[in-house]
Design a protein around this motif. Structure first.
Motif, mmCIF file in Angstrom:
data_model
loop_
_atom_site.group_PDB
_atom_site.id
_atom_site.type_symbol
_atom_site.label_atom_id
_atom_site.label_comp_id
_atom_site.label_asym_id
_atom_site.label_seq_id
_atom_site.Cartn_x
_atom_site.Cartn_y
_atom_site.Cartn_z
ATOM 1 N N GLU A 1 38.426 62.903 -58.078
ATOM 2 C CA GLU A 1 38.422 63.378 -56.770
ATOM 3 C C GLU A 1 39.821 63.373 -56.314
ATOM 4 O OE1 GLU A 1 36.445 63.020 -52.179
ATOM 5 O OE2 GLU A 1 35.853 61.815 -54.151
ATOM 6 N N THR A 2 40.593 62.366 -56.272
ATOM 7 C CA THR A 2 41.778 62.056 -55.642
ATOM 8 C C THR A 2 42.934 62.733 -56.304
ATOM 9 O OG1 THR A 2 42.143 60.183 -56.898
ATOM 10 C CG2 THR A 2 41.073 59.697 -54.740
ATOM 11 N N SER A 3 42.637 62.966 -57.731
ATOM 12 C CA SER A 3 43.798 63.492 -58.370
ATOM 13 C C SER A 3 43.832 65.261 -57.865
ATOM 14 C CB SER A 3 43.528 63.725 -59.879
ATOM 15 O OG SER A 3 42.440 64.331 -60.270
ATOM 16 N N HIS A 4 42.653 65.768 -57.704
ATOM 17 C CA HIS A 4 42.526 66.984 -57.337
ATOM 18 C C HIS A 4 42.979 67.293 -55.809
ATOM 19 C CE1 HIS A 4 40.609 67.670 -61.067
ATOM 20 N NE2 HIS A 4 40.560 68.976 -60.886
ATOM 21 N N GLN A 5 42.767 66.321 -54.977
ATOM 22 C CA GLN A 5 43.391 66.364 -53.742
ATOM 23 C C GLN A 5 44.795 66.291 -53.527
ATOM 24 O OE1 GLN A 5 41.246 62.912 -51.963
ATOM 25 N NE2 GLN A 5 39.163 64.252 -51.494
ATOM 26 N N LEU A 6 45.449 65.595 -54.294
ATOM 27 C CA LEU A 6 46.662 65.519 -54.440
ATOM 28 C C LEU A 6 47.500 66.511 -54.945
ATOM 29 C CD1 LEU A 6 46.879 61.474 -55.590
ATOM 30 C CD2 LEU A 6 47.664 62.531 -53.377
ATOM 31 N N ILE A 7 47.002 67.347 -55.559
ATOM 32 C CA ILE A 7 47.487 68.712 -56.105
ATOM 33 C C ILE A 7 47.076 69.814 -55.579
ATOM 34 C CG2 ILE A 7 48.513 67.467 -58.379
ATOM 35 C CD1 ILE A 7 46.149 68.566 -59.818
ATOM 36 N N GLY A 8 46.153 69.551 -54.517
ATOM 37 C CA GLY A 8 45.637 70.859 -53.749
ATOM 38 C C GLY A 8 44.564 71.680 -54.579
ATOM 39 N N LEU A 9 43.742 71.135 -55.432
ATOM 40 C CA LEU A 9 42.742 71.817 -56.164
ATOM 41 C C LEU A 9 41.430 71.073 -55.692
ATOM 42 C CD1 LEU A 9 44.247 71.947 -59.614
ATOM 43 C CD2 LEU A 9 44.171 73.712 -58.164
ATOM 44 N N ARG B 1 54.567 69.217 -56.645
ATOM 45 C CA ARG B 1 53.318 69.969 -56.013
ATOM 46 C C ARG B 1 52.267 69.071 -55.112
ATOM 47 N NH1 ARG B 1 49.232 72.894 -58.661
ATOM 48 N NH2 ARG B 1 50.980 74.207 -59.208
ATOM 49 N N ILE B 2 52.486 67.606 -55.366
ATOM 50 C CA ILE B 2 51.935 66.631 -54.480
ATOM 51 C C ILE B 2 52.597 66.829 -52.970
ATOM 52 C CG2 ILE B 2 51.695 64.083 -54.029
ATOM 53 C CD1 ILE B 2 51.621 63.665 -57.093
ATOM 54 N N SER C 1 44.617 57.989 -60.538
ATOM 55 C CA SER C 1 45.054 57.732 -61.891
ATOM 56 C C SER C 1 46.197 58.761 -62.178
ATOM 57 C CB SER C 1 43.943 58.119 -62.978
ATOM 58 O OG SER C 1 44.504 58.179 -64.323
ATOM 59 N N GLU C 2 47.381 58.250 -62.674
ATOM 60 C CA GLU C 2 48.486 59.105 -62.849
ATOM 61 C C GLU C 2 48.315 59.842 -63.944
ATOM 62 O OE1 GLU C 2 47.827 56.203 -64.047
ATOM 63 O OE2 GLU C 2 49.204 55.206 -65.456
ATOM 64 N N TYR C 3 47.347 59.599 -64.975
ATOM 65 C CA TYR C 3 46.980 60.383 -66.200
ATOM 66 C C TYR C 3 46.525 61.473 -66.151
ATOM 67 C CZ TYR C 3 49.415 56.472 -69.126
ATOM 68 O OH TYR C 3 50.361 55.711 -69.775
ATOM 69 N N LEU C 4 45.244 61.378 -65.058
ATOM 70 C CA LEU C 4 44.431 62.374 -64.616
ATOM 71 C C LEU C 4 45.366 63.452 -63.810
ATOM 72 C CD1 LEU C 4 41.103 60.771 -63.586
ATOM 73 C CD2 LEU C 4 41.814 62.004 -65.655
ATOM 74 N N LEU C 5 46.160 62.816 -62.760
ATOM 75 C CA LEU C 5 47.028 63.661 -62.065
ATOM 76 C C LEU C 5 47.886 64.565 -62.940
ATOM 77 C CD1 LEU C 5 48.832 61.384 -59.297
ATOM 78 C CD2 LEU C 5 47.690 63.452 -59.009
ATOM 79 N N TYR C 6 48.574 63.999 -64.083
ATOM 80 C CA TYR C 6 49.498 64.828 -65.050
ATOM 81 C C TYR C 6 48.408 65.623 -65.614
ATOM 82 C CZ TYR C 6 53.216 65.362 -68.308
ATOM 83 O OH TYR C 6 54.116 66.140 -68.980
ATOM 84 N N GLY C 7 47.602 65.216 -66.231
ATOM 85 C CA GLY C 7 46.575 66.223 -67.126
ATOM 86 C C GLY C 7 46.231 67.393 -66.354
ATOM 87 N N PHE C 8 45.428 67.263 -65.200
ATOM 88 C CA PHE C 8 45.042 68.285 -64.483
ATOM 89 C C PHE C 8 45.999 69.178 -63.846
ATOM 90 C CE2 PHE C 8 41.087 65.471 -64.120
ATOM 91 C CZ PHE C 8 40.156 66.435 -64.719
ATOM 92 N N PHE C 9 47.288 68.617 -63.580
ATOM 93 C CA PHE C 9 48.429 69.588 -63.137
ATOM 94 C C PHE C 9 48.829 70.588 -64.598
ATOM 95 C CE2 PHE C 9 52.840 70.297 -62.954
ATOM 96 C CZ PHE C 9 52.989 71.038 -61.726
ATOM 97 N N VAL C 10 48.817 69.995 -65.382
ATOM 98 C CA VAL C 10 49.222 70.736 -66.828
ATOM 99 C C VAL C 10 48.179 71.717 -66.900
ATOM 100 C CG1 VAL C 10 49.619 70.707 -69.387
ATOM 101 C CG2 VAL C 10 50.673 68.946 -67.971
ATOM 102 N N GLU C 11 46.904 71.627 -66.736
ATOM 103 C CA GLU C 11 45.966 72.727 -67.076
ATOM 104 C C GLU C 11 45.998 73.747 -66.086
ATOM 105 O OE1 GLU C 11 41.849 70.955 -67.034
ATOM 106 O OE2 GLU C 11 41.994 71.268 -69.432
#
Length: 308
Positions: free
Chosen positions: A158-166, A194-195, A214-224
């Protein structure tokens, strides 16, 4: 070509296992530029003996803003160090290590980084030449691995998507957390931008305020979700690391059996520190690993022949 740099955020309590990581890197890892250890300023003297021509010890303050400062060691909870600011609640060392990975990848003078946590130990040779810029790098993606019954992962999703606006995706969702993780500088810089665009604040402040991420979830979902970044990566379903995430302490025999189950392309293993497995046990098994793996390789053809 621009060679890969290694990044390891660590701290004093992990000195012994980090020393073993460094020894295994020196013995097995090739074609990298520098190995950077990112440590709290108060632990610099502890890690100084690990410095070498290719290993550089850098204080955390080199990458953190002036407004984020460590609390005195006497103010600890569960032996964890905390950083404080007037902009957010205190964050612990685990959060700071995640921030350091992003900040160091942006700041250090290389295009590609291989992130190694302190508890990784290499037992086979690993040549990083094929991951040099401008080649693509692996993006670990384990499909449908995050489910609704995983409270911590669910929150990070949830937070990874909030932080990158998805919008948060439905469950099950992919997981990007693992060992021997590769990051690209341009992608990491774009992630930070993006954050900031999504939150309206400095990216480090946004992470400090979020806390559970999670830094890895942030990075992964951003790349996707970023076409340019996706072109720099090749999706892989696993990393070349045998991982032990459980609580029970491993005996020497149990750790040996874990190594015997390694796939042929596995080059390292990671034993979670909370398992309490003694570093002396890990070191002993690593010292014997060449003979262990050789005997395992010799046994496999015989096993195959017997099954025919």
């Amino acid at each position: 070509m621009n060679p890969v740099a290694l990044l390891t955020p660590t701290y004093g309590r992990d000195l012994e296992i980090c020393t073993l990581l460094c020894e295994s890197v020196d013995h097995h890892v090739t074609s990298f530029s520098r190995h950077y250890l990112l440590v709290p300023d108060c632990d610099l003297s502890l890690f100084a003996p690990l410095a070498s021509e290719r290993r550089i010890i850098i204080p955390a303050s080199s990458f953190l803003p002036d407004w984020l400062r460590p609390l005195p060691r006497m103010i600890q909870r569960k032996r964890r160090q905390f950083w404080w600011s007037l902009r957010a609640k205190p964050v612990n060392g685990w959060h700071v290590q995640q921030i350091l990975k992003i900040a160091a990848t942006i700041a250090l003078p290389y295009e590609r980084f291989c992130i190694l946590d302190s508890d990784i130990v290499f037992f086979r040779d690993f040549d990083l030449a094929r991951f040099q810029y401008p080649n693509t790098i692996p993006l670990l993606k384990m499909a449908n691995a995050v489910t609704a019954d995983q409270p911590r992962h669910s929150r990070w999703l949830e937070t990874s998507h909030q932080l990158i606006g998805l919008p948060t995706p439905p469950f099950p969702a992919p997981d990007f957390i693992g060992h021997i993780i590769f990051w690209d500088k341009q992608t990491t810089r774009a992630l930070a931008e993006r954050i900031e665009a999504a939150t309206g604040m400095d990216w480090i402040e946004a992470l400090c305020r979020t806390r559970e991420f999670s830094e890895y979830l942030l990075y992964g979902f951003f790349v996707e979700n970023d076409e340019a970044s996706a072109l720099r990566h090749s999706v892989v379903p696993k990393t070349q690391c045998v991982s032990y995430w459980d609580d029970p302490t491993l005996s020497k025999d149990e750790l040996t059996r874990l190594l015997l189950r390694a796939n042929r392309d596995d080059v390292a293993f990671s034993i979670a520190s909370f398992s309490g497995t003694p570093v002396a046990t890990i070191r002993e098994v690593v010292a014997e690993s060449d003979a262990i793996l050789a005997s395992s390789a010799a046994a496999r053809p015989a096993e195959l022949a017997a099954s025919c």
